[in-house]
Design an enzyme around this catalytic site. Sequence first.
Site, PDB file in Angstrom:
ATOM      1  N   ASP A 133       1.016  -1.350  -0.013  1.00 25.93           N
ATOM      2  CA  ASP A 133       0.036   0.103  -0.048  1.00 25.93           C
ATOM      3  C   ASP A 133       0.903   1.359   0.013  1.00 25.93           C
ATOM      4  O   ASP A 133       0.464   2.349   0.477  1.00 25.93           O
ATOM      5  CB  ASP A 133      -1.044   0.023   1.158  1.00 25.93           C
ATOM      6  CG  ASP A 133      -1.925  -1.281   1.067  1.00 25.93           C
ATOM      7  OD1 ASP A 133      -2.133  -1.635   0.269  1.00 25.93           O
ATOM      8  OD2 ASP A 133      -2.298  -1.602   2.154  1.00 25.93           O
ATOM      9  N   LYS A 148       1.802   2.219  -5.180  1.00 29.42           N
ATOM     10  CA  LYS A 148       2.268   1.483  -6.399  1.00 29.42           C
ATOM     11  C   LYS A 148       1.515   2.017  -7.513  1.00 29.42           C
ATOM     12  O   LYS A 148       1.810   2.331  -8.659  1.00 29.42           O
ATOM     13  CB  LYS A 148       2.608   0.128  -6.158  1.00 29.42           C
ATOM     14  CG  LYS A 148       3.521  -0.266  -5.246  1.00 29.42           C
ATOM     15  CD  LYS A 148       3.494  -1.767  -4.880  1.00 29.42           C
ATOM     16  CE  LYS A 148       2.329  -2.494  -4.343  1.00 29.42           C
ATOM     17  NZ  LYS A 148       1.928  -2.024  -3.066  1.00 29.42           N
ATOM     18  N   GLY A 154      -4.547  -4.128  -3.647  1.00 30.25           N
ATOM     19  CA  GLY A 154      -5.579  -3.178  -4.140  1.00 30.25           C
ATOM     20  C   GLY A 154      -4.878  -1.933  -4.522  1.00 30.25           C
ATOM     21  O   GLY A 154      -4.097  -1.164  -3.701  1.00 30.25           O
ATOM     22  N   HIS A 155      -4.826  -1.760  -5.820  1.00 28.19           N
ATOM     23  CA  HIS A 155      -4.062  -0.576  -5.942  1.00 28.19           C
ATOM     24  C   HIS A 155      -4.891   0.531  -6.725  1.00 28.19           C
ATOM     25  O   HIS A 155      -5.837   0.562  -7.591  1.00 28.19           O
ATOM     26  CB  HIS A 155      -3.052  -1.054  -7.228  1.00 28.19           C
ATOM     27  CG  HIS A 155      -2.142  -2.071  -6.979  1.00 28.19           C
ATOM     28  ND1 HIS A 155      -1.166  -2.552  -7.777  1.00 28.19           N
ATOM     29  CD2 HIS A 155      -1.682  -2.681  -6.005  1.00 28.19           C
ATOM     30  CE1 HIS A 155      -0.274  -3.336  -7.205  1.00 28.19           C
ATOM     31  NE2 HIS A 155      -0.523  -3.515  -5.915  1.00 28.19           N
ATOM     32  N   GLN A 165       2.097  -5.919  -3.245  1.00 27.20           N
ATOM     33  CA  GLN A 165       2.399  -6.084  -1.845  1.00 27.20           C
ATOM     34  C   GLN A 165       3.721  -5.232  -1.784  1.00 27.20           C
ATOM     35  O   GLN A 165       4.062  -4.328  -2.362  1.00 27.20           O
ATOM     36  CB  GLN A 165       2.695  -7.554  -1.514  1.00 27.20           C
ATOM     37  CG  GLN A 165       1.273  -8.434  -1.197  1.00 27.20           C
ATOM     38  CD  GLN A 165       0.747  -8.971  -2.564  1.00 27.20           C
ATOM     39  OE1 GLN A 165       1.305  -9.541  -3.415  1.00 27.20           O
ATOM     40  NE2 GLN A 165      -0.286  -8.579  -2.597  1.00 27.20           N
TER      41      GLN A 165
HETATM   42  P1  GDP Z   1      -0.900   0.276  -3.447  1.00 29.02           P
HETATM   43  O1  GDP Z   1      -1.314  -0.993  -3.041  1.00 29.02           O
HETATM   44  O2  GDP Z   1       0.706   0.202  -3.329  1.00 29.02           O
HETATM   45  O3  GDP Z   1      -1.256   0.668  -4.979  1.00 29.02           O
HETATM   46  O4  GDP Z   1      -1.301   1.503  -2.658  1.00 29.02           O
HETATM   47  P2  GDP Z   1      -3.145   1.581  -2.020  1.00 29.02           P
HETATM   48  O5  GDP Z   1      -3.654   2.182  -3.370  1.00 29.02           O
HETATM   49  O6  GDP Z   1      -3.586   0.209  -1.324  1.00 29.02           O
HETATM   50  O7  GDP Z   1      -2.681   2.787  -0.861  1.00 29.02           O
HETATM   51  C1  GDP Z   1      -2.305   3.752  -1.181  1.00 29.02           C
HETATM   52  C2  GDP Z   1      -3.393   4.807  -0.828  1.00 29.02           C
HETATM   53  O8  GDP Z   1      -2.711   6.231  -0.727  1.00 29.02           O
HETATM   54  C3  GDP Z   1      -4.609   5.210  -2.099  1.00 29.02           C
HETATM   55  O9  GDP Z   1      -5.781   5.451  -1.359  1.00 29.02           O
HETATM   56  C4  GDP Z   1      -3.852   6.465  -2.794  1.00 29.02           C
HETATM   57  O10 GDP Z   1      -4.976   6.868  -3.508  1.00 29.02           O
HETATM   58  C5  GDP Z   1      -3.424   7.203  -1.801  1.00 29.02           C
HETATM   59  N1  GDP Z   1      -2.138   7.930  -2.117  1.00 29.02           N
HETATM   60  C6  GDP Z   1      -1.413   7.559  -3.063  1.00 29.02           C
HETATM   61  N2  GDP Z   1      -0.450   8.567  -3.060  1.00 29.02           N
HETATM   62  C7  GDP Z   1      -0.698   9.562  -1.997  1.00 29.02           C
HETATM   63  C8  GDP Z   1      -0.165  10.762  -1.738  1.00 29.02           C
HETATM   64  O11 GDP Z   1       1.121  11.108  -2.131  1.00 29.02           O
HETATM   65  N3  GDP Z   1      -0.759  11.634  -0.810  1.00 29.02           N
HETATM   66  C9  GDP Z   1      -1.996  11.233  -0.240  1.00 29.02           C
HETATM   67  N4  GDP Z   1      -2.736  11.903   0.750  1.00 29.02           N
HETATM   68  N5  GDP Z   1      -2.362   9.910  -0.646  1.00 29.02           N
HETATM   69  C10 GDP Z   1      -1.964   9.117  -1.721  1.00 29.02           C
HETATM   70  P1  IMO Z   2      -0.750  -4.306  -2.265  1.00 25.55           P
HETATM   71  O1  IMO Z   2      -0.416  -4.933  -3.575  1.00 25.55           O
HETATM   72  C1  IMO Z   2      -0.890  -4.434   2.204  1.00 25.55           C
HETATM   73  C2  IMO Z   2      -0.873  -8.470   3.823  1.00 25.55           C
HETATM   74  C3  IMO Z   2      -2.068  -8.942   4.609  1.00 25.55           C
HETATM   75  C4  IMO Z   2      -1.428  -9.839   5.370  1.00 25.55           C
HETATM   76  C5  IMO Z   2      -0.520 -10.609   4.459  1.00 25.55           C
HETATM   77  C6  IMO Z   2      -0.806 -12.080   3.926  1.00 25.55           C
HETATM   78  O2  IMO Z   2      -2.225  -3.373  -2.296  1.00 25.55           O
HETATM   79  O3  IMO Z   2       0.342  -3.344  -1.456  1.00 25.55           O
HETATM   80  P2  IMO Z   2      -2.467 -12.710   2.071  1.00 25.55           P
HETATM   81  O4  IMO Z   2      -3.721 -12.268   1.664  1.00 25.55           O
HETATM   82  O5  IMO Z   2      -1.348 -12.398   1.173  1.00 25.55           O
HETATM   83  O6  IMO Z   2      -2.392 -14.095   2.658  1.00 25.55           O
HETATM   84  O7  IMO Z   2      -1.994 -11.772   3.289  1.00 25.55           O
HETATM   85  O8  IMO Z   2      -0.105  -9.969   3.544  1.00 25.55           O
HETATM   86  N1  IMO Z   2      -1.088  -8.150   2.263  1.00 25.55           N
HETATM   87  C7  IMO Z   2      -1.295  -6.714   1.987  1.00 25.55           C
HETATM   88  N2  IMO Z   2      -0.901  -5.870   2.940  1.00 25.55           N
HETATM   89  N3  IMO Z   2      -1.090  -4.330   0.703  1.00 25.55           N
HETATM   90  C8  IMO Z   2      -1.219  -5.431   0.064  1.00 25.55           C
HETATM   91  O9  IMO Z   2      -1.122  -5.531  -1.410  1.00 25.55           O
HETATM   92  C9  IMO Z   2      -1.339  -6.791   0.593  1.00 25.55           C
HETATM   93  N4  IMO Z   2      -1.305  -8.103   0.066  1.00 25.55           N
HETATM   94  C10 IMO Z   2      -1.461  -9.000   1.202  1.00 25.55           C
HETATM   95  O10 IMO Z   2      -2.584  -8.058   4.917  1.00 25.55           O
HETATM   96  O11 IMO Z   2      -0.874  -9.472   6.639  1.00 25.55           O
HETATM   97 MG    MG Z   3      -2.837  -1.559  -1.984  1.00 25.36          MG
END
Ligand code: GDP
Ligand code: IMO
Ligand code: MG
Length: 428
Positions: free
Chosen positions: A14, A17, A41-42, A223
Amino acid sequence: MKKVDVLLGLQWGDEGKGKIVDVLTPKYDVIARFQGGPNAGHTLEFEGIKHVLHTIPSGIFRKNAINVVGNGVVIDPIIFKREITALDKLNVNVSSTLKISKKAHLILPTHRLLDAASEAAKGNSKIGSTLKGIGPTYMDKTGRNGLRVGDFLTEKFKEKYTFLKEKHEQILKQFGAETVSTEVENEWFESLETLKRFELIDSEQYLNNKLKDGRSVLAEGAQGSLLDIDFGSYPFVTSSNTVCAGACTGLGVAPNRIGNVIGIFKAYCTRVGSGPFPTELFDEIGEDLCRIGHEYGSTTGRKRRCGWLDIPALNYAIMINGVTELNMLKTDVLDSFDTIKVCTQYKVNGELTDQMPFDLTETVEPVYIEMKGWKTDLTKFTNGDPLPQELQDYIAFIEEQTGVPISVVSVGPDREQTLFQNVSSITV
Ligand code: GDP
Ligand code: IMO
Ligand code: MG
């Protein structure tokens, strides 16, 4: 021949990416996901749209690029169908721009049930899995029992499915867990038809041919490095290689074909699910980070644990991945802080160290330095605006501690809130 650039998370996932892949896609011909599945979840935000992708690569909203789901990915047809339906609603035409590897493994409904049963049996020591069936599916892959997308095109598919499902049912019985309902099973088979709308390819051939033709490829990780099956905080990890080497095995790209490695990190740290987190904050500051950063999981909605930036962990991830440039995300979340702490070392058994201990669950005490906050709203900053001195100091400190330049500073979730840094003066 072109090289493959790799973009991956350096913390516990998270990091943002999805946002950066979307921002960089205009520079690339192909975006390819190399591991993980719908546990990811991207999130992408642009033109008032906020969209979360789970299986589909984050280049999908740009018209210029082909998106490939690589062999290292595990696909749940039901979730995949939902993702396609959501894109259809936004009139994103994916039929010609999305291709799927025949060697990607399928998540069966019983894999999900096994995930839940295994977690329930673990009690207090549960991993905190997203319960998407990721672990059991990769177990069947390495156990040589898995079902692949390409199997779906063969006559023996139903037979193979039934064999595997029955095996799962025996294990579920041992756990005392319920087995799959006919309804869910029917939905799964129906959803498989959605996969048929897309070109199912030998993605390793496809990608290497693209490279030979001089096309540029960006590999998208899911991840983060600290969730890697080998190098993460085991056993509190996911079941795939999230590190750069995973792009080689997850796409069929040779190690000498890897180009730039873009390491994505948050200006602080978060973790969702169980497991060690040395810089975790249990106080008001932690709550502030969660509130200001909206730190709730994009896949499960769970509250993310928050803490300060951890340099020993970041340096470990940089080493394992061969990171050539860093992107710092969510910088704006720190806008209102008077002081910002950074962990520069760990104290383990009374001894100071820069290294990750074998077992992060041991008592690891973070040692912090304190820096002055910039106390400026960064969210309206655009490229070329001079950054506040305190932020420049924060960036310089991280670059000095890691030896890697920060090429992007993100100041908000939107595509536009992305500040490119001039890194030419920094030697890697
Ligand atoms: P990913 O899994 O690495 O793609 O990241 P996620 O989407 O799960 O989580 C990142 C969260 O931060 C999302 O809700 C994005 O919209 C938000 N986000 C990304 N970059 C920024 C930033 O620079 N500032 C803020 N405030 N939010 C951001
Ligand atoms: P993105 O791509 C954050 C964490 C879960 C748990 C562990 C194992 O959005 O960054 P799993 O479902 O793979 O058996 O869970 O890894 N986890 C993540 N945490 N971002 C993710 O993906 C994750 N994918 C798995 O919360 O601790
Ligand atoms: Mg994510």
